[in-house]
Design an enzyme around this catalytic site. Structure first.
Site, PDB file in Angstrom:
ATOM      1  N   GLY A  71       0.793  -1.111  -0.009  1.00  0.00           N
ATOM      2  CA  GLY A  71      -0.091  -0.006   0.075  1.00  0.00           C
ATOM      3  C   GLY A  71       0.948   1.222  -0.007  1.00  0.00           C
ATOM      4  O   GLY A  71       0.476   2.090  -0.773  1.00  0.00           O
ATOM      5  N   SER A 199      -4.159  -2.377  -0.394  1.00  0.00           N
ATOM      6  CA  SER A 199      -3.024  -3.375   0.381  1.00  0.00           C
ATOM      7  C   SER A 199      -3.627  -4.522   0.785  1.00  0.00           C
ATOM      8  O   SER A 199      -4.350  -4.701   1.571  1.00  0.00           O
ATOM      9  CB  SER A 199      -2.453  -2.667   1.581  1.00  0.00           C
ATOM     10  OG  SER A 199      -1.329  -3.533   1.904  1.00  0.00           O
ATOM     11  N   CYS A 325       6.276   5.033  21.394  1.00  0.00           N
ATOM     12  CA  CYS A 325       7.466   5.423  21.962  1.00  0.00           C
ATOM     13  C   CYS A 325       8.676   5.364  21.093  1.00  0.00           C
ATOM     14  O   CYS A 325       9.223   3.836  21.040  1.00  0.00           O
ATOM     15  CB  CYS A 325       7.663   4.885  23.317  1.00  0.00           C
ATOM     16  SG  CYS A 325       8.816   5.638  24.400  1.00  0.00           S
TER      17      CYS A 325
HETATM   18  C1  LIG Z   1      -1.654  -0.095   6.138  1.00  0.00           C
HETATM   19  C2  LIG Z   1      -1.926   1.356   5.524  1.00  0.00           C
HETATM   20  C3  LIG Z   1      -1.004   1.727   4.462  1.00  0.00           C
HETATM   21  C4  LIG Z   1       0.277   1.277   4.205  1.00  0.00           C
HETATM   22  O1  LIG Z   1       0.204  -0.319   3.405  1.00  0.00           O
HETATM   23  P1  LIG Z   1       1.191  -1.194   3.657  1.00  0.00           P
HETATM   24  O2  LIG Z   1       0.805  -2.367   2.629  1.00  0.00           O
HETATM   25  O3  LIG Z   1       1.356  -1.824   4.931  1.00  0.00           O
HETATM   26  O4  LIG Z   1       2.416  -0.632   3.119  1.00  0.00           O
HETATM   27  C5  LIG Z   1      -1.406   3.049   3.869  1.00  0.00           C
HETATM   28  N1  LIG Z   1      -2.369   3.662   4.158  1.00  0.00           N
HETATM   29  C6  LIG Z   1      -3.361   3.296   4.890  1.00  0.00           C
HETATM   30  C7  LIG Z   1      -4.289   4.035   5.410  1.00  0.00           C
HETATM   31  C8  LIG Z   1      -2.917   2.197   5.859  1.00  0.00           C
HETATM   32  O5  LIG Z   1      -3.840   1.576   6.821  1.00  0.00           O
END
Ligand SMILES: *Cc1c(COP(=O)(O)O)cnc(C)c1O
Length: 406
Positions: A71, A199, A325
């Protein structure tokens, strides 16, 4: 006690059908989809099917789906790819202050290279005003990127209205729909979306594979150059098992969507009502109704999110907190600061995100276990109710809210 997983916004467990489908493409059909022989053809066919399944979930055409490595990559591809491809038209992007870091840090990267970025504020429930989008657009604007749902507080943005405004003004509209694809009905045409990120691991698929929907006719420069895969938009030998897994997850999501919506929102509402009822000085964050069906997010006053998380983990309950943290310094969530919460309030954030495997019994066990944890932590807390001067729920505005990279 069986452990409880309440962190589906971070990642979802891959469905057994997904893993099963993927294994075939490790064990038997491991060919390179660019090869013309039998081995390549089997992989190519599987990839085509995956593309059709993802397209069907979005109401898109298969050729409008570009597979990516995540994503995050899809978000980078949208912002950077559009900035480069449309540099002759303009140099201005509009986004919001509550986007995922995959958008915000990419926007900051582009700012250092001369792109101008408008970060639209949100109201106290985390909503972007479509009218503010309209006003922010100039004749130099090339892209508006507003997320469909926020991953921390669950607020659902009026993407359809925003998309309509962008279409009227002939500005491209991208939405990060990573939290909603597979969970809410999505149609890219109705949304007027030109680009949309998703994603696989957020919809019970595998990690390390995502997709960017790019509307037919929209020019986007590739980030990754090479053999011209994905119609020249993303070179790399394709992650065939990952794409098969994403396709299968998309197919199953469409099948189960209605059931999952009812299931999740039932558990969510039970969590929200139960927690606010049992824990004094707690508040719901995000929009009361326009929110993700699986998101229950709160601020619990006078205690740190991380201590809550660790105490719940000790009970076998996995949740998340907006404040992390990192390298010794406690950093409040940019989303919670953006909705106007004071730093100390934002530090007490707790996010519970439910999923298809959760049960009412698990919710009830959480509601039993959590109040004593709060009581214990409050009795140890240096910032007790008596000592705290500012108004609840935090009218004091964010001080020093600049972002730190880490
Ligand atoms: C998890 C997430 C991403 C990143 O996706 P990945 O596949 O983990 O890199 C981007 N935007 C939102 C809103 C997400 O929740």
């Amino acid at each position: 006690m069986e452990p409880i997983y309440f962190d589906h916004a971070a990642t979802t467990p891959p469905r057994p059908e997904v893993v099963e489908a993927m294994l075939t493409y490790y064990r038997e059909h491991w060919g390179n989809p660019s090869s013309l022989h039998w081995s390549g053809r089997a992989a190519r066919e599987a990839m085509d099917r995956g593309r059709e399944q993802v397209a069907a979930l979005l109401g898109a055409l298969p050729e409008e789906i570009v597979f990516t490595g995540s994503g995050t990559e899809a978000d980078n591809q949208a912002l950077i790819g559009i900035s480069i491809a449309h540099e002759k038209k303009g140099d201005h992007i509009v986004t919001s202050t509550i986007e995922h870091h995959a958008i915000l840090h990419t926007a900051q990267f582009l700012e250092k290279r001369g792109i101008k970025v408008t970060y639209l504020p949100v109201d106290s429930s985390g909503m972007v005003d479509p009218d503010a989008v309209r006003k922010a657009i100039t004749d130099k604007t090339i892209l508006v990127s507003i997320m469909h749902a926020n991953n921390e507080i669950g607020s659902l943005q009026p993407v359809r209205d925003i998309g309509t405004i962008c279409r009227e003004r002939e500005v491209l509209f991208h939405t990060d729909a990573v939290q909603t694809v597979g969970h809410l009905p999505i149609n890219v045409r109705e949304m007027n979306a030109d680009l949309l990120s998703l994603s696989a691991h957020k919809l019970y698929g595998p990690k390390g594979v995502g997709a960017l929907f790019v509307r037919k006719g929209v020019r986007v420069s590739p980030l990754i150059h090479g053999g011209g895969h994905e119609r020249g938009r993303r070179s790399s030998t394709e992650n065939v098992p990952g794409i098969v897994g994403l396709g299968e997850a998309a197919r199953l999501a469409a099948e189960d969507m209605e059931w999952e919506l009812q299931h999740n929102s039932g558990l969510r509402d039970r969590l929200i009502e139960g927690l606010l009822d049992r824990v004094p000085d707690s508040m719901l964050t995000g929009h009361p109704t326009q929110r993700l069906p699986n998101n229950a997010s709160f601020c619990i006053r006078y205690i740190e999110g991380e201590s809550m998380l660790l105490n719940l983990d000790f009970e076998g309950i996995a949740v998340s907190s907006g404040s992390a943290c990192t390298s010794g310094s406690l950093e409040a969530s940019h989303v919670l600061l953006a909705i106007g919460l004071a730093h100390d309030v934002a530090h007490g954030s707790l996010r519970i995100s439910v999923g298809r495997g959760n049960t009412v019994e698990e919710v009830d066990r959480f509601l039993e276990v959590f109040p004593p944890i709060v009581e214990k932590l409050r009795s140890m807390s240096p910032i007790s109710a008596a000592q705290s001067a500012d108004d609840w729920p935090g009218t004091e505005h964010a001080h020093g809210s600049e972002q730190h990279e880490h």
